[in-house]
Enzyme design. Structure first.
Site, PDB file in Angstrom:
ATOM      1  N   GLU A  56     -11.118 -44.988 -65.616  1.00 48.37           N
ATOM      2  CA  GLU A  56     -10.938 -43.539 -65.818  1.00 48.37           C
ATOM      3  C   GLU A  56     -10.771 -43.134 -67.287  1.00 48.37           C
ATOM      4  O   GLU A  56      -9.859 -42.388 -67.635  1.00 48.37           O
ATOM      5  CB  GLU A  56      -9.745 -43.047 -64.999  1.00 48.37           C
ATOM      6  CG  GLU A  56      -9.926 -43.309 -63.509  1.00 48.37           C
ATOM      7  CD  GLU A  56      -8.726 -42.899 -62.667  1.00 48.37           C
ATOM      8  OE1 GLU A  56      -7.794 -42.288 -63.203  1.00 48.37           O
ATOM      9  OE2 GLU A  56      -8.734 -43.209 -61.466  1.00 48.37           O
TER      10      GLU A  56
ATOM     11  N   ASN B 282     -14.837 -48.254 -64.233  1.00 47.75           N
ATOM     12  CA  ASN B 282     -14.558 -47.592 -62.953  1.00 47.75           C
ATOM     13  C   ASN B 282     -14.053 -46.176 -63.189  1.00 47.75           C
ATOM     14  O   ASN B 282     -13.210 -45.951 -64.064  1.00 47.75           O
ATOM     15  CB  ASN B 282     -13.472 -48.413 -62.235  1.00 47.75           C
ATOM     16  CG  ASN B 282     -13.222 -47.966 -60.806  1.00 47.75           C
ATOM     17  OD1 ASN B 282     -14.153 -47.867 -60.011  1.00 47.75           O
ATOM     18  ND2 ASN B 282     -11.966 -47.701 -60.466  1.00 47.75           N
TER      19      ASN B 282
ATOM     20  N   HIS C 125     -13.619 -40.755 -54.136  1.00 45.40           N
ATOM     21  CA  HIS C 125     -12.581 -40.032 -53.398  1.00 45.40           C
ATOM     22  C   HIS C 125     -13.188 -38.667 -53.075  1.00 45.40           C
ATOM     23  O   HIS C 125     -13.258 -37.789 -53.931  1.00 45.40           O
ATOM     24  CB  HIS C 125     -11.326 -39.868 -54.259  1.00 45.40           C
ATOM     25  CG  HIS C 125     -10.642 -41.164 -54.575  1.00 45.40           C
ATOM     26  ND1 HIS C 125     -10.059 -41.944 -53.603  1.00 45.40           N
ATOM     27  CD2 HIS C 125     -10.439 -41.808 -55.749  1.00 45.40           C
ATOM     28  CE1 HIS C 125      -9.525 -43.018 -54.163  1.00 45.40           C
ATOM     29  NE2 HIS C 125      -9.749 -42.967 -55.465  1.00 45.40           N
TER      30      HIS C 125
ATOM     31  N   GLU D  96     -13.447 -47.045 -54.282  1.00 40.78           N
ATOM     32  CA  GLU D  96     -12.187 -46.493 -53.742  1.00 40.78           C
ATOM     33  C   GLU D  96     -12.472 -45.441 -52.674  1.00 40.78           C
ATOM     34  O   GLU D  96     -11.791 -44.416 -52.589  1.00 40.78           O
ATOM     35  CB  GLU D  96     -11.346 -45.889 -54.878  1.00 40.78           C
ATOM     36  CG  GLU D  96     -11.016 -46.883 -55.981  1.00 40.78           C
ATOM     37  CD  GLU D  96     -10.120 -46.312 -57.070  1.00 40.78           C
ATOM     38  OE1 GLU D  96      -9.471 -45.274 -56.845  1.00 40.78           O
ATOM     39  OE2 GLU D  96     -10.082 -46.923 -58.158  1.00 40.78           O
TER      40      GLU D  96
ATOM     41  N   ASP E 252     -12.656 -42.892 -49.910  1.00 38.43           N
ATOM     42  CA  ASP E 252     -11.927 -42.203 -48.835  1.00 38.43           C
ATOM     43  C   ASP E 252     -12.464 -40.780 -48.773  1.00 38.43           C
ATOM     44  O   ASP E 252     -12.958 -40.246 -49.762  1.00 38.43           O
ATOM     45  CB  ASP E 252     -10.396 -42.271 -48.980  1.00 38.43           C
ATOM     46  CG  ASP E 252      -9.867 -41.857 -50.345  1.00 38.43           C
ATOM     47  OD1 ASP E 252     -10.598 -41.175 -51.099  1.00 38.43           O
ATOM     48  OD2 ASP E 252      -8.718 -42.187 -50.674  1.00 38.43           O
TER      49      ASP E 252
HETATM   50  O1  G3I Z   1       6.854 -48.957 -55.778  1.00 36.99           O
HETATM   51  C1  G3I Z   1       7.584 -47.751 -55.986  1.00 36.99           C
HETATM   52  C2  G3I Z   1       8.817 -47.713 -55.128  1.00 36.99           C
HETATM   53  O2  G3I Z   1       9.679 -48.748 -55.513  1.00 36.99           O
HETATM   54  C3  G3I Z   1       9.483 -46.356 -55.268  1.00 36.99           C
HETATM   55  O3  G3I Z   1      10.575 -46.279 -54.387  1.00 36.99           O
HETATM   56  C4  G3I Z   1       8.513 -45.243 -54.980  1.00 36.99           C
HETATM   57  C5  G3I Z   1       9.146 -43.875 -55.212  1.00 36.99           C
HETATM   58  O4  G3I Z   1       8.164 -42.898 -55.432  1.00 36.99           O
HETATM   59  O5  G3I Z   1       7.392 -45.366 -55.832  1.00 36.99           O
HETATM   60  C6  G3I Z   1       6.692 -46.588 -55.649  1.00 36.99           C
HETATM   61  O6  G3I Z   1       5.597 -46.604 -56.528  1.00 36.99           O
HETATM   62  C7  G3I Z   1       4.494 -45.797 -56.165  1.00 36.99           C
HETATM   63  C8  G3I Z   1       3.266 -46.679 -56.002  1.00 36.99           C
HETATM   64  O7  G3I Z   1       2.119 -45.900 -55.769  1.00 36.99           O
HETATM   65  C9  G3I Z   1       3.416 -47.683 -54.848  1.00 36.99           C
HETATM   66  O8  G3I Z   1       3.526 -46.992 -53.655  1.00 36.99           O
HETATM   67  C10 G3I Z   1       4.267 -44.791 -57.285  1.00 36.99           C
HETATM   68  O9  G3I Z   1       5.352 -43.866 -57.330  1.00 36.99           O
HETATM   69  C11 G3I Z   1       2.967 -44.064 -57.058  1.00 36.99           C
HETATM   70  O10 G3I Z   1       2.689 -43.279 -58.188  1.00 36.99           O
HETATM   71  C12 G3I Z   1       1.833 -45.046 -56.841  1.00 36.99           C
HETATM   72  O11 G3I Z   1       0.670 -44.308 -56.554  1.00 36.99           O
HETATM   73  C13 G3I Z   1      -0.536 -45.011 -56.752  1.00 36.99           C
HETATM   74  C14 G3I Z   1      -1.430 -44.228 -57.706  1.00 36.99           C
HETATM   75  O12 G3I Z   1      -2.661 -44.937 -57.857  1.00 36.99           O
HETATM   76  C15 G3I Z   1      -0.805 -44.083 -59.082  1.00 36.99           C
HETATM   77  O13 G3I Z   1      -1.655 -43.394 -59.938  1.00 36.99           O
HETATM   78  C16 G3I Z   1      -1.228 -45.153 -55.407  1.00 36.99           C
HETATM   79  O14 G3I Z   1      -0.449 -46.003 -54.575  1.00 36.99           O
HETATM   80  C17 G3I Z   1      -2.615 -45.760 -55.596  1.00 36.99           C
HETATM   81  O15 G3I Z   1      -3.317 -45.673 -54.394  1.00 36.99           O
HETATM   82  C18 G3I Z   1      -3.384 -44.979 -56.653  1.00 36.99           C
HETATM   83  O16 G3I Z   1      -4.614 -45.610 -56.862  1.00 36.99           O
HETATM   84  C19 G3I Z   1      -5.502 -44.963 -57.772  1.00 36.99           C
HETATM   85  C20 G3I Z   1      -6.362 -46.021 -58.405  1.00 36.99           C
HETATM   86  O17 G3I Z   1      -5.552 -47.013 -58.987  1.00 36.99           O
HETATM   87  C21 G3I Z   1      -7.293 -45.410 -59.445  1.00 36.99           C
HETATM   88  N1  G3I Z   1      -8.087 -44.353 -58.885  1.00 36.99           N
HETATM   89  C22 G3I Z   1      -7.336 -43.320 -58.161  1.00 36.99           C
HETATM   90  C23 G3I Z   1      -6.451 -43.954 -57.095  1.00 36.99           C
HETATM   91  C24 G3I Z   1      -5.763 -42.908 -56.284  1.00 36.99           C
HETATM   92  O18 G3I Z   1      -4.834 -42.174 -57.051  1.00 36.99           O
END
Ligand code: G3I
Length: 499
Positions: free
Chosen positions: A198, A240, A276, A303, A305
């Site tokens: 990105e 990507n 997405h 990715e 969905d």
């Molecule tokens: O692990 C912590 C946990 O300990 C805590 O209690 C909780 C509270 O909010 O947060 C948890 O972390 C989260 C993590 O996902 C795991 O669930 C983060 O806050 C959250 O920001 C994170 O989101 C991820 C996101 O990227 C961040 O930008 C999504 O899971 C993940 O699916 C998403 O993936 C991205 C790709 O890497 C790049 N392209 C877009 C895609 C979708 O956003």
């Protein structure tokens, strides 16, 4: 973390992109935005007619068509019949859920860590690496005989807080070291790495996104790709991004970069299209994949969905058929397994419902896969990694030397056949304005690229001159530059001359 105000298609700032990371990302993402409409009459066709039409088109162009006599009953097995993979992003924290792993083991032959190989997860403190959860994903993939896509070495988001506070050559060195260390740890185990994620801006310009990484210099992407290649020569190296799924200014900007890299020998093997999607898919989705393939890179849907709605199953089928119709499209990854696993809470964008049942979208994908397409010549979906990770060798810094008002010391990350050197240039009691570091390379070694310095020569004794932004070092301060090379890294103490 570096977050920017999102912009809509017309380039107007969208309000409400506040502190919530997912909300902010949502606004930055393509979902829900207008995109070129697929022709309504095409959208109304049944999947069977669509498959037949696609098959006829492929046959008409004389491409080898591999419709399957025996329809496979899982996504991975069906994709494998055309030499492709069908993967899912998975989370280490869910591997204890039997329903989750049951679907995973049954249906998929590629895995991508949803968060576990990102910078904040793998290097929570500078120079201190944690591969616990990344290795859990890798080992899950190994146990399935699946491919493992690495995601993602460098990204403006999900950086550890220590990296967010760095800038300039210090950040560049830290970033390249991160690439080297993580790619070395997983060397030989990763099918394809999202080396950079990105890095392009939304909107009409087709240029780079502003970020702390971008501000280290426009060459940060190629430096990352070179470091990744040196660390893991067998992994496919991908760029990507999202909102690049059709022909638009952003995807054209990425394509221009790919062509430039190809022309200059920067190692890039593939481009990932996140996909997405909302309730439409760009009408030129396949044509967009094809123009990247024509530029000499593999393409992957990384990715996928799709918002649940009347068109979800059709859009999934359209994307699947597009990949099958492009011989260099090596596989598709969906971003999660069940709707309840999705980052798009409440949108039900995946192939399995929250109870693990197959949805209509699942059936449409399986049917499209079973209808076949041109066999992918480069992919070998059953050849996943066979063992766990190894550790990369690392050596400590050499002693600093004094000369003309500055000192220099070298830290090496080495592996069999290559190295990345990080050189620290320090001022003494008086400030330095301009510096040149000289380093003697062992016989047979050569510099292949440098960052935050300009090198003269590539073999023997090589000198490195400061670039515009790091020539001035305050009294007692330091800056860093780096270079990558083949052969054995330098062990002799460098000399530094100020002025
Ligand atoms: O692990 C912590 C946990 O300990 C805590 O209690 C909780 C509270 O909010 O947060 C948890 O972390 C989260 C993590 O996902 C795991 O669930 C983060 O806050 C959250 O920001 C994170 O989101 C991820 C996101 O990227 C961040 O930008 C999504 O899971 C993940 O699916 C998403 O993936 C991205 C790709 O890497 C790049 N392209 C877009 C895609 C979708 O956003």
């Amino acid at each position: 973390m570096v977050w920017e105000r999102s912009r809509n298609i017309a380039g107007t700032a969208i309000n409400g992109c506040g502190n919530d990371v997912l909300e902010c990302y949502w606004l930055m993402s393509p979902i829900g935005r207008s995109s070129p409409e697929r022709s309504p009459d095409i959208m109304r066709r049944s999947s069977v007619i669509g498959v037949l039409a696609a098959a006829g088109a492929v046959l008409a162009t004389g491409v080898l068509f591999s419709a399957t006599a025996d329809a496979a009953t899982t996504l991975g097995a069906s994709a494998a019949q055309t030499g492709r993979y069908f993967g899912a992003a998975i989370a280490a924290g869910k591997l204890g859920d039997g329903a989750y792993t049951g679907i995973l083991n049954r249906e998929f032959n590629s895995v991508t860590p949803e968060n576990e190989m990102k910078w904040d997860a793998t290097e929570p403190s500078r120079g201190s690496f944690n591969y616990t959860n990344g290795d859990r994903i890798l080992n899950q993939g190994v146990s399935m005989g699946a491919k493992v896509r690495g995601h993602a070495l460098l990204w403006h988001a999900q950086q550890p807080s220590w990296a967010q506070s760095l800038s300039g050559s210090t950040l560049r060195s830290a970033a390249i070291n991160h690439v080297t260390q993580v790619a070395t740890h997983y060397q030989g185990k990763i099918y394809a790495w999202d080396v950079v994620n990105e890095a392009f801006a939304d909107g009409s310009g087709g240029g780079r996104r502003d970020s702390n990484l971008q501000r280290t210099g426009n060459d940060w992407i190629e430096a990352a790709f070179r470091a990744a290649r040196a660390a893991d020569p067998n992994a496919k190296l991908c760029y990507n991004d999202y909102n690049t799924d059709g022909v638009n200014a952003k995807s054209t900007g990425v394509l221009t970069m790919v062509k430039d890299f190809k022309a200059r020998g920067v190692p890039i093997d593939c481009v990932g299209f996140q996909s997405h999607l909302g309730t439409t898919v760009p009408g030129d989705y396949q044509a967009n994949l094809q123009r990247f393939a024509d530029a000499g890179v593999d393409v992957q849907i990384t990715e996928l969905d799709v918002a649940q709605g009347g068109n979800q199953a059709n859009i999934y089928a359209t994307v699947t058929k597009a990949c099958l119709a492009v011989s260099r499209c090596t596989g598709i990854t969906v971003w999660g397994i069940r709707d309840s696993d999705s980052w798009r809470t409440g949108e039900n964008p995946l192939l399995f419902d929250s109870a693990g049942n197959k949805k209509a979208a699942y059936t449409s994908v399986l049917n499209a896969l079973n209808a076949g397409g041109p066999t992918n010549p480069t992919s070998s979906p059953t050849s996943g990694p066979t063992s766990g990770p190894t550790s990369g060798p690392t050596s400590g810094p050499t002693s600093p030397s004094t000369g003309g008002g500055c000192t220099a010391s070298t830290s090496l990350n080495s592996w069999n056949g290559g190295f990345v050197a990080t050189v620290r240039v320090a001022a003494g009691a008086t400030a330095v304005n301009g510096w040149t570091v000289s380093l003697a390379l062992p016989t047979g070694s050569a510099v292949t690229s440098a960052w935050s310095a300009t090198n003269s020569g590539t073999t023997g004794t090589v000198s490195f001159r400061n670039v515009s932004y790091n020539g001035s070092i305050a009294a007692g301060g330091y800056t860093e530059f780096g270079f990558q090379g083949t052969g054995t890294g330098p062990t002799a103490t460098p000399t530094c001359a100020a002025g």
